[in-house]
Design a protein around this motif. Structure first.
Motif, PDB file in Angstrom:
ATOM      1  N   SER A 105     -78.773  66.021  33.058  1.00 28.88           N
ATOM      2  CA  SER A 105     -78.335  66.736  31.857  1.00 28.88           C
ATOM      3  C   SER A 105     -77.585  68.004  32.231  1.00 28.88           C
ATOM      4  N   PHE A 159     -73.574  68.845  31.784  1.00 34.38           N
ATOM      5  CA  PHE A 159     -73.322  70.037  30.984  1.00 34.38           C
ATOM      6  C   PHE A 159     -72.489  71.043  31.772  1.00 34.38           C
ATOM      7  N   TRP A 165     -68.747  70.260  31.823  1.00 32.30           N
ATOM      8  CA  TRP A 165     -68.115  70.642  30.564  1.00 32.30           C
ATOM      9  C   TRP A 165     -67.991  72.162  30.459  1.00 32.30           C
ATOM     10  N   ALA A 166     -69.077  72.877  30.744  1.00 30.51           N
ATOM     11  CA  ALA A 166     -69.084  74.328  30.610  1.00 30.51           C
ATOM     12  C   ALA A 166     -68.127  74.987  31.608  1.00 30.51           C
TER      13      ALA A 166
END
Length: 104
Positions: free
Chosen positions: A87, A91, A94-95
């Motif tokens: 996860s 994430f 993307w961040a």
């Protein structure tokens, strides 16, 4: 961007020939795609490289955080560490992109 047909070869306004493969899929007034920089302006090579460097740095930092978080969770629950790591891994991809685009 204006395309001109010259002896069965398409060229851009400056006379640069467009590859045959691209000619088959290129609309007469192309506003998107690899030759749109003439119409849209685009970003320069230095700005693109700066964006990639910031992205790679942010990804490296983020993945280190994801690794440490996964190892920390593994102490308490080995079965939970993989979902936590994955996860955070996705994430962080993307961040990191969102952060790299915001950096001037």
């Amino acid at each position: 961007m204006i395309l001109e047909a010259q002896e069965a070869f398409l060229t851009t306004e400056g006379g640069t020939p467009i590859p045959f493969f691209t000619q088959r899929f290129l609309a007469p007034r192309c506003w998107i795609g690899p030759y749109a920089h003439a119409a849209w302006g685009g970003i320069g090579g230095f700005a693109a490289m700066k964006l990639l460097v910031f992205y790679i740095v942010f990804v490296a930092i983020g993945e280190a955080i994801a690794y440490v978080a996964g190892r920390t969770v593994e102490v308490w629950s080995p079965a939970t560490s993989l979902p936590v790591f994955l996860s955070l891994f996705f994430f962080m991809l993307w961040a990191a992109w969102r952060l790299a685009v915001k950096v001037p």
